[in-house]
Scaffold this motif. Structure first.
Motif, PDB file in Angstrom:
ATOM      1  N   ALA A   3       0.823  -1.210   0.000  1.00  0.00           N
ATOM      2  CA  ALA A   3       0.000   0.000   0.000  1.00  0.00           C
ATOM      3  C   ALA A   3       0.857   1.259   0.000  1.00  0.00           C
ATOM      4  CB  ALA A   3      -0.937  -0.011   1.208  1.00  0.00           C
ATOM      5  N   PHE A   4       1.993   1.202   0.682  1.00  0.00           N
ATOM      6  CA  PHE A   4       2.906   2.350   0.740  1.00  0.00           C
ATOM      7  C   PHE A   4       3.373   2.717  -0.663  1.00  0.00           C
ATOM      8  CE2 PHE A   4       7.281   3.938   0.869  1.00  0.00           C
ATOM      9  CZ  PHE A   4       7.173   5.013   1.740  1.00  0.00           C
ATOM     10  N   PHE A   5       3.850   1.717  -1.421  1.00  0.00           N
ATOM     11  CA  PHE A   5       4.358   1.990  -2.767  1.00  0.00           C
ATOM     12  C   PHE A   5       3.218   2.290  -3.742  1.00  0.00           C
ATOM     13  CE2 PHE A   5       7.927  -0.522  -1.017  1.00  0.00           C
ATOM     14  CZ  PHE A   5       8.938   0.403  -1.225  1.00  0.00           C
ATOM     15  N   SER A   6       2.034   1.703  -3.528  1.00  0.00           N
ATOM     16  CA  SER A   6       0.888   2.002  -4.394  1.00  0.00           C
ATOM     17  C   SER A   6       0.503   3.462  -4.274  1.00  0.00           C
ATOM     18  CB  SER A   6      -0.298   1.102  -4.019  1.00  0.00           C
ATOM     19  OG  SER A   6       0.003  -0.257  -4.258  1.00  0.00           O
ATOM     20  N   GLN A   7       0.497   3.955  -3.052  1.00  0.00           N
ATOM     21  CA  GLN A   7       0.166   5.357  -2.834  1.00  0.00           C
ATOM     22  C   GLN A   7       1.206   6.266  -3.475  1.00  0.00           C
ATOM     23  OE1 GLN A   7       1.821   7.701  -0.521  1.00  0.00           O
ATOM     24  NE2 GLN A   7       0.353   9.311  -1.142  1.00  0.00           N
ATOM     25  N   MET A   8       2.496   5.881  -3.370  1.00  0.00           N
ATOM     26  CA  MET A   8       3.566   6.673  -3.962  1.00  0.00           C
ATOM     27  C   MET A   8       3.409   6.737  -5.488  1.00  0.00           C
ATOM     28  SD  MET A   8       7.664   5.914  -3.908  1.00  0.00           S
ATOM     29  CE  MET A   8       7.488   4.634  -5.156  1.00  0.00           C
ATOM     30  N   TRP A   9       3.150   5.567  -6.127  1.00  0.00           N
ATOM     31  CA  TRP A   9       3.001   5.536  -7.587  1.00  0.00           C
ATOM     32  C   TRP A   9       1.746   6.280  -8.021  1.00  0.00           C
ATOM     33  CZ3 TRP A   9       6.000   4.764 -11.539  1.00  0.00           C
ATOM     34  CH2 TRP A   9       7.209   4.073 -11.350  1.00  0.00           C
ATOM     35  N   GLU A  10       0.688   6.199  -7.234  1.00  0.00           N
ATOM     36  CA  GLU A  10      -0.543   6.918  -7.556  1.00  0.00           C
ATOM     37  C   GLU A  10      -0.299   8.418  -7.574  1.00  0.00           C
ATOM     38  OE1 GLU A  10      -5.028   7.564  -5.671  1.00  0.00           O
ATOM     39  OE2 GLU A  10      -3.801   5.865  -5.017  1.00  0.00           O
ATOM     40  N   THR A  11       0.543   8.896  -6.652  1.00  0.00           N
ATOM     41  CA  THR A  11       0.848  10.325  -6.568  1.00  0.00           C
ATOM     42  C   THR A  11       1.670  10.792  -7.766  1.00  0.00           C
ATOM     43  OG1 THR A  11       0.807  10.253  -4.146  1.00  0.00           O
ATOM     44  CG2 THR A  11       1.929  12.121  -5.153  1.00  0.00           C
ATOM     45  N   ILE A  12       2.780  10.111  -8.045  1.00  0.00           N
ATOM     46  CA  ILE A  12       3.683  10.592  -9.098  1.00  0.00           C
ATOM     47  C   ILE A  12       3.098  10.361 -10.500  1.00  0.00           C
ATOM     48  CG2 ILE A  12       5.722  10.354  -7.654  1.00  0.00           C
ATOM     49  CD1 ILE A  12       6.391   7.768  -9.078  1.00  0.00           C
ATOM     50  N   SER A  13       2.328   9.296 -10.657  1.00  0.00           N
ATOM     51  CA  SER A  13       1.743   9.043 -11.981  1.00  0.00           C
ATOM     52  C   SER A  13       0.645  10.034 -12.310  1.00  0.00           C
ATOM     53  CB  SER A  13       1.202   7.608 -12.057  1.00  0.00           C
ATOM     54  OG  SER A  13       0.173   7.412 -11.090  1.00  0.00           O
ATOM     55  N   SER A  14       0.125  10.732 -11.282  1.00  0.00           N
ATOM     56  CA  SER A  14      -0.874  11.778 -11.519  1.00  0.00           C
ATOM     57  C   SER A  14      -0.213  13.134 -11.753  1.00  0.00           C
ATOM     58  CB  SER A  14      -1.833  11.868 -10.329  1.00  0.00           C
ATOM     59  OG  SER A  14      -1.144  12.313  -9.161  1.00  0.00           O
ATOM     60  N   GLY A  15       1.118  13.132 -11.799  1.00  0.00           N
ATOM     61  CA  GLY A  15       1.845  14.364 -12.087  1.00  0.00           C
ATOM     62  C   GLY A  15       2.234  15.173 -10.867  1.00  0.00           C
ATOM     63  N   LYS A  16       2.027  14.612  -9.683  1.00  0.00           N
ATOM     64  CA  LYS A  16       2.365  15.325  -8.452  1.00  0.00           C
ATOM     65  C   LYS A  16       3.702  14.856  -7.891  1.00  0.00           C
ATOM     66  CE  LYS A  16      -2.532  15.773  -7.213  1.00  0.00           C
ATOM     67  NZ  LYS A  16      -3.567  15.398  -6.206  1.00  0.00           N
ATOM     68  N   VAL A  17       4.306  15.722  -7.076  1.00  0.00           N
ATOM     69  CA  VAL A  17       5.578  15.391  -6.421  1.00  0.00           C
ATOM     70  C   VAL A  17       5.292  14.593  -5.146  1.00  0.00           C
ATOM     71  CG1 VAL A  17       7.640  16.332  -5.308  1.00  0.00           C
ATOM     72  CG2 VAL A  17       6.712  17.428  -7.363  1.00  0.00           C
ATOM     73  N   TRP A  18       6.069  13.557  -4.911  1.00  0.00           N
ATOM     74  CA  TRP A  18       5.910  12.731  -3.697  1.00  0.00           C
ATOM     75  C   TRP A  18       7.122  12.921  -2.796  1.00  0.00           C
ATOM     76  CZ3 TRP A  18       8.653   8.916  -1.190  1.00  0.00           C
ATOM     77  CH2 TRP A  18       7.972   8.191  -0.213  1.00  0.00           C
ATOM     78  N   THR A  19       6.883  13.080  -1.520  1.00  0.00           N
ATOM     79  CA  THR A  19       7.979  13.171  -0.550  1.00  0.00           C
ATOM     80  C   THR A  19       7.709  12.206   0.591  1.00  0.00           C
ATOM     81  OG1 THR A  19       6.887  14.933   0.700  1.00  0.00           O
ATOM     82  CG2 THR A  19       8.387  15.615  -1.051  1.00  0.00           C
ATOM     83  N   GLY A  20       8.759  11.648   1.161  1.00  0.00           N
ATOM     84  CA  GLY A  20       8.596  10.729   2.284  1.00  0.00           C
ATOM     85  C   GLY A  20       9.898  10.054   2.645  1.00  0.00           C
ATOM     86  N   LEU A  21       9.855   9.244   3.692  1.00  0.00           N
ATOM     87  CA  LEU A  21      11.020   8.491   4.146  1.00  0.00           C
ATOM     88  C   LEU A  21      10.917   7.052   3.649  1.00  0.00           C
ATOM     89  CD1 LEU A  21      11.342   9.697   7.865  1.00  0.00           C
ATOM     90  CD2 LEU A  21      12.282  10.736   5.793  1.00  0.00           C
ATOM     91  N   ILE A  22      12.024   6.537   3.144  1.00  0.00           N
ATOM     92  CA  ILE A  22      12.058   5.158   2.656  1.00  0.00           C
ATOM     93  C   ILE A  22      13.236   4.433   3.295  1.00  0.00           C
ATOM     94  CG2 ILE A  22      12.263   3.667   0.629  1.00  0.00           C
ATOM     95  CD1 ILE A  22      11.059   5.861  -1.060  1.00  0.00           C
ATOM     96  N   THR A  23      12.965   3.244   3.790  1.00  0.00           N
ATOM     97  CA  THR A  23      14.029   2.393   4.325  1.00  0.00           C
ATOM     98  C   THR A  23      14.433   1.402   3.242  1.00  0.00           C
ATOM     99  OG1 THR A  23      13.169   2.583   6.576  1.00  0.00           O
ATOM    100  CG2 THR A  23      14.669   0.747   6.126  1.00  0.00           C
ATOM    101  N   ASN A  24      15.689   1.487   2.797  1.00  0.00           N
ATOM    102  CA  ASN A  24      16.216   0.596   1.757  1.00  0.00           C
ATOM    103  C   ASN A  24      17.251  -0.345   2.340  1.00  0.00           C
ATOM    104  OD1 ASN A  24      14.659   1.646  -0.345  1.00  0.00           O
ATOM    105  ND2 ASN A  24      16.144   3.262  -0.798  1.00  0.00           N
ATOM    106  N   ARG A  25      17.646  -1.338   1.513  1.00  0.00           N
ATOM    107  CA  ARG A  25      18.680  -2.288   1.940  1.00  0.00           C
ATOM    108  C   ARG A  25      19.803  -2.280   0.918  1.00  0.00           C
ATOM    109  NH1 ARG A  25      16.533  -8.089   2.951  1.00  0.00           N
ATOM    110  NH2 ARG A  25      16.307  -8.004   0.664  1.00  0.00           N
ATOM    111  N   ALA A  26      21.022  -2.101   1.401  1.00  0.00           N
ATOM    112  CA  ALA A  26      22.192  -2.072   0.522  1.00  0.00           C
ATOM    113  C   ALA A  26      22.572  -3.484   0.091  1.00  0.00           C
ATOM    114  CB  ALA A  26      23.352  -1.401   1.246  1.00  0.00           C
ATOM    115  N   LYS A  27      23.546  -3.556  -0.790  1.00  0.00           N
ATOM    116  CA  LYS A  27      23.994  -4.843  -1.326  1.00  0.00           C
ATOM    117  C   LYS A  27      24.524  -5.750  -0.234  1.00  0.00           C
ATOM    118  CE  LYS A  27      26.879  -6.683  -5.095  1.00  0.00           C
ATOM    119  NZ  LYS A  27      27.819  -6.325  -6.189  1.00  0.00           N
ATOM    120  N   ASN A  28      25.149  -5.154   0.800  1.00  0.00           N
ATOM    121  CA  ASN A  28      25.710  -5.936   1.904  1.00  0.00           C
ATOM    122  C   ASN A  28      24.669  -6.293   2.963  1.00  0.00           C
ATOM    123  OD1 ASN A  28      25.281  -3.510   3.171  1.00  0.00           O
ATOM    124  ND2 ASN A  28      27.445  -3.067   3.582  1.00  0.00           N
ATOM    125  N   GLY A  29      23.410  -5.970   2.701  1.00  0.00           N
ATOM    126  CA  GLY A  29      22.335  -6.302   3.639  1.00  0.00           C
ATOM    127  C   GLY A  29      22.068  -5.253   4.696  1.00  0.00           C
TER     128      GLY A  29
END
Length: 603
Positions: A173-199
Motif C-alpha cells: 500500500a505504501f508503494f501504491s500510494q507513492m506511484w498513484e501520486t507521481i503518476s498523476s503528475g504530483k511530487v511525492w515526498t517521504g522516508l524510505i528504508t532501503n537495503r544495501a547490497k551488503n544487507g
C-alpha cells in the motif's frame, strides 16, 4: 523580394568580404548588437568579436574562402553595452560575387540555461543521491552517491527497478500510494528504508518528481534523496532514553528535560510537569522562554547563562534555583544539564530536575538558626557592654546635665548653649537606654501595655544613623500617648525592619525621603511608613510577606525579614499591608484598640 526577406527576417543575416568587413547587414543584426549600421559596416567585424574568439573566427574565415561551408560555428560578440552575445553561424562562400553569405542565431540565453543546468546537475550529483527512471520505474541514470550508499555499481543498477534495494520494510500500500501520486503528475515526498547490497539498512528522505515532455505527458521520473540514517537512529535512541528517564523519574521523583538549542524547544517528562504543576499530566513540549518563566527573575537569568555556557564550552551545570511562585508557592529545585553527544547537527542539552524544597528549607532554617545564635551571642555581649558602660557614661553625664541645669536656673539671661548641652545629655542618655534594652537577651517576652509612640521614636532613633549614612531624610509625624498591648522589643524590631527596608529602597534614588507616621484612627493605632524608592515590582506584591521572597540581592537579604515582621504582628493581632504610590512603597500597620481586659492584665 530578396531584399524584403533580408531586412524583415528574425535571423541575423549579413554579407561579408574575405578581408573581414561586413558588406551588408539586416535590422535583426543591428538590434542584437546595438551599434549603428554605419559603425558595423565601417569597421572590421573582428572589432566586435570577443578577444578570445578572434583567432578561431579568422581560421573559420580561411576555411570559408577555401569553399568549406560553415555549420553551427559559435563565437562571442560584444554588444554596445559591453554584454556578451553568443552567436551560432551558418555561412557559405559565393564565388561569383566573391562574398560570404551568412546567417546567425543569438543563442546566449540557451547557453546560459545549459550552463546553469550543468552547475545545478553537478551540485545535485555531488551532494544528493540521484536516480532517474522511465515511466515504468526502470532506472536509466544514477550518480555515484547512489552507488556509494547502495553498494551497487552503475551497471548493476541501470536497467533494473528500485526493487533491487527494497528492504521489505514498507507495505504494498505504501508503494501504491507513492506511484498513484507521481503518476498523476504530483511530487511525492517521504522516508524510505532501503537495503544495501551488503544487507545493511539505510533510511533516505526522498523527493520523486515527474518530468513532462512537450505534449505534457510524463516521460520520466527523477528521485532526489538524502541519507538520514544516523539522524533517525539517534532520534530513536533518544526516544528510548527519554522513556527510561521517565520510568526512572516516576520511581525516584526526579523529572527530566531536554532542550534543542537551535529551535529552543524544551521537552519535559511527566514527572517534570508534576513538579512544576503544569496543566499537562504527561510529557509536554514548551519553548525555552516558557521554561525560564517558571523561575524567579534572578534565577531565570542564572539558568539562561548556564545554558549558554554549556552550548559554548560544553561544561555541565548543577544549580539550586527557585520557582517564580506565581501560580503556586515558590519552591527550591535542583537542576542539572549537559550536552548530548554528538553535539553537531541537533544541539541538544538534557538534564534532570529535582524537588529539594523541604531539604532547602531545612538547610536555610539551620543557617538562620545559626545566624540567630551568633547574633544573640553578639547581643548578649553588647548587653553586657551596654550595662557596664551605662554606669560609666550616666554618672559623668548626670554631673554635666545637673550643673548645666543649675547654671541655666541661676542665670538671669538663659544661654542657648546651656540648653543645647542639656538636650545633648538627654539624647545620649536616651541612646544608651535604647541600646541596652535592644540588646537584652530575655527570651521570655511578656505582653504589657506598650506606649507605641515611644516605640516609634526609639526605632527612629536607632535607624537615624543608618539613614544619614545613605544621605536619606527620615521624617516623622508621631501622635502622643498611643498605647497597644504587646512586647516593646518585638514591636521595635518590626519598625526597625520596615524603616531599614525603606532606607535600602531609596539607596539608589535621586530623592531619598522616608516618612514615618503614627496616627490614632478611631482608637485603632496606625503606623505608616512611606519611601521614595520607586515602589515594589507588581510580581512581588502579592507574595512579599512569604518566606524567602526578596527584592534585594543575595548578599543583602535572605527574604525572611518581612515574613518575621508579619509573624510578630499576627501574634499582636495586628495587620500589615503594602501598596505602591507614585514614587515609592507604602506600608501600613494597623493595631487593635487597647481593651479593658488587657488593661487589667487579662489578655
Amino acid at each position: 523580394m530578396f531584399e524584403r526577406f533580408f531586412n524583415y527576417s528574425n535571423e541575423l543575416m549579413c554579407i561579408a568580404s574575405l578581408d573581414g568587413y561586413f558588406l551588408q547587414i539586416n535590422d535583426a543584426f543591428i538590434d542584437t548588437l546595438g551599434y549603428p549600421k554605419e559603425t558595423l559596416l565601417s569597421e572590421p567585424f573582428t572589432s566586435f568579436i570577443h578577444p578570445n574568439d578572434i583567432d578561431k573566427t579568422l581560421d573559420e574565415l580561411k576555411n570559408i574562402g577555401k569553399g568549406v561551408d560553415t555549420v553551427n560555428f559559435e563565437n562571442r560578440y560584444c554588444d554596445s553595452n559591453g554584454e556578451i552575445k553568443i552567436l551560432s553561424w551558418q555561412a557559405t562562400f559565393d564565388h561569383e560575387s566573391n562574398s560570404i553569405f551568412a546567417t546567425a542565431r543569438d543563442i546566449t540565453k540557451e547557453r546560459l540555461a545549459i550552463s546553469q543546468y550543468s552547475q545545478l546537475y553537478k551540485a545535485v550529483s555531488d551532494n544528493i543521491i540521484f536516480a532517474k527512471t522511465n515511466v515504468k520505474g526502470v532506472i536509466t541514470e544514477v550518480n555515484q552517491k547512489f552507488c556509494d550508499i547502495s553498494g551497487y555499481d552503475k551497471n548493476e543498477l541501470v536497467g533494473r527497478t528500485h526493487k533491487i534495494v527494497n528492504s521489505g520494510y514498507h507495505s504494498r500500500a505504501f508503494f501504491s500510494q507513492m506511484w498513484e501520486t507521481i503518476s498523476s503528475g504530483k511530487v511525492w515526498t517521504g522516508l524510505i528504508t532501503n537495503r544495501a547490497k551488503n544487507g545493511k539498512y539505510y533510511i533516505v528522505k526522498s523527493i520523486i518528481i515527474p518530468l513532462f515532455n512537450i505534449d505534457n505527458q510524463i516521460e520520466s521520473y527523477i528521485a532526489l534523496r538524502q541519507d538520514i540514517t544516523e539522524q533517525i537512529q539517534y532520534q530513536r535512541a533518544n526516544q528510548k532514553n527519554l522513556e527510561i528517564l521517565h520510568e526512572t523519574g516516576t520511581v525516584a521523583k526526579v523529572g527530566g528535560w531536554e532542550l534543542n538549542t537551535q529551535s529552543n524547544e524544551m521537552f519535559c517528562t511527566a514527572e517534570t510537569s508534576k513538579i512544576f504543576d503544569l496543566k499537562s499530566a504527561g510529557p509536554i513540549s514548551i519553548s525555552l522562554n516558557q521554561g525560564l518563566s517558571l523561575f524567579s527573575q534572578s534565577h531565570s537569568k542564572l539558568l539562561h547563562q548556564a545554558i549558554d555556557d554549556t552550548v559554548k564550552t560544553g561544561s555541565p551545570f548543577e544549580l539550586e534555583i527557585q520557582t517564580s511562585g506565581e501560580k503556586q508557592p515558590a519552591k527550591w529545585l535542583r537542576l542539572t544539564g549537559k550536552q548530548k553527544e554528538p553535539f553537531v547537527d541537533e544541539r541538544i542539552i538534557f538534564g534532570t530536575v529535582q524537588d529539594i524544597h523541604e531539604h532547602k528549607l531545612a538547610q536555610i532554617k539551620h543557617k538562620e538558626e545559626r545566624r540567630k545564635s551568633i547574633q544573640n551571642a553578639k547581643f548578649s555581649a553588647l548587653g553586657e557592654l551596654a550595662a557596664s558602660i551605662a554606669h560609666e557614661i550616666n554618672n559623668p553625664l548626670g554631673i554635666i546635665s545637673g550643673f548645666a541645669e543649675i547654671l541655666l536656673y541661676q542665670s538671669p539671661n538663659p544661654d542657648e548653649k546651656l540648653s543645647a548641652i542639656i538636650d545633648s545629655c538627654d539624647r545620649i542618655s536616651h541612646i544608651v537606654k535604647n541600646l541596652k534594652r535592644f540588646s537584652s537577651t530575655d527570651t521570655i517576652p511578656c505582653k504589657t501595655r506598650v506606649n507605641l509612640s515611644e516605640v516609634v521614636k526609639d526605632a527612629i532613633s536607632l535607624t537615624q544613623p543608618r539613614a544619614r549614612k545613605y544621605h536619606a531624610k527620615l521624617t516623622a509625624q508621631i501622635a502622643d500617648n498611643i498605647s497597644v498591648w504587646g512586647v516593646h522589643i518585638e514591636l521595635e524590631q518590626v519598625l526597625i525592619n520596615l524603616i531599614n527596608n525603606a532606607i535600602d529602597a531609596v539607596e539608589t534614588s535621586l530623592t531619598k525621603i522616608i516618612t514615618v507616621q503614627l496616627l490614632d484612627k478611631a482608637h485603632s493605632p496606625l503606623v505608616i511608613i512611606e519611601d521614595t524608592g520607586g515602589g515594589i515590582d507588581e510580581s512581588f506584591l502579592l507574595r512579599i510577606f512569604d518566606p524567602f521572597v526578596t527584592t534585594k540581592s543575595e548578599n543583602k537579604g535572605t527574604g525572611l525579614g518581612l515574613s518575621v515582621v508579619k509573624g510578630i504582628l499576627e501574634d499582636h493581632n495586628a495587620h500589615i499591608k503594602v501598596n505602591n504610590m507614585e514614587c515609592g512603597a507604602r506600608f501600613e500597620v494597623s493595631f487593635p484598640p487597647l481593651l479593658y481586659n488587657q488593661e487589667q492584665g487579662y489578655d
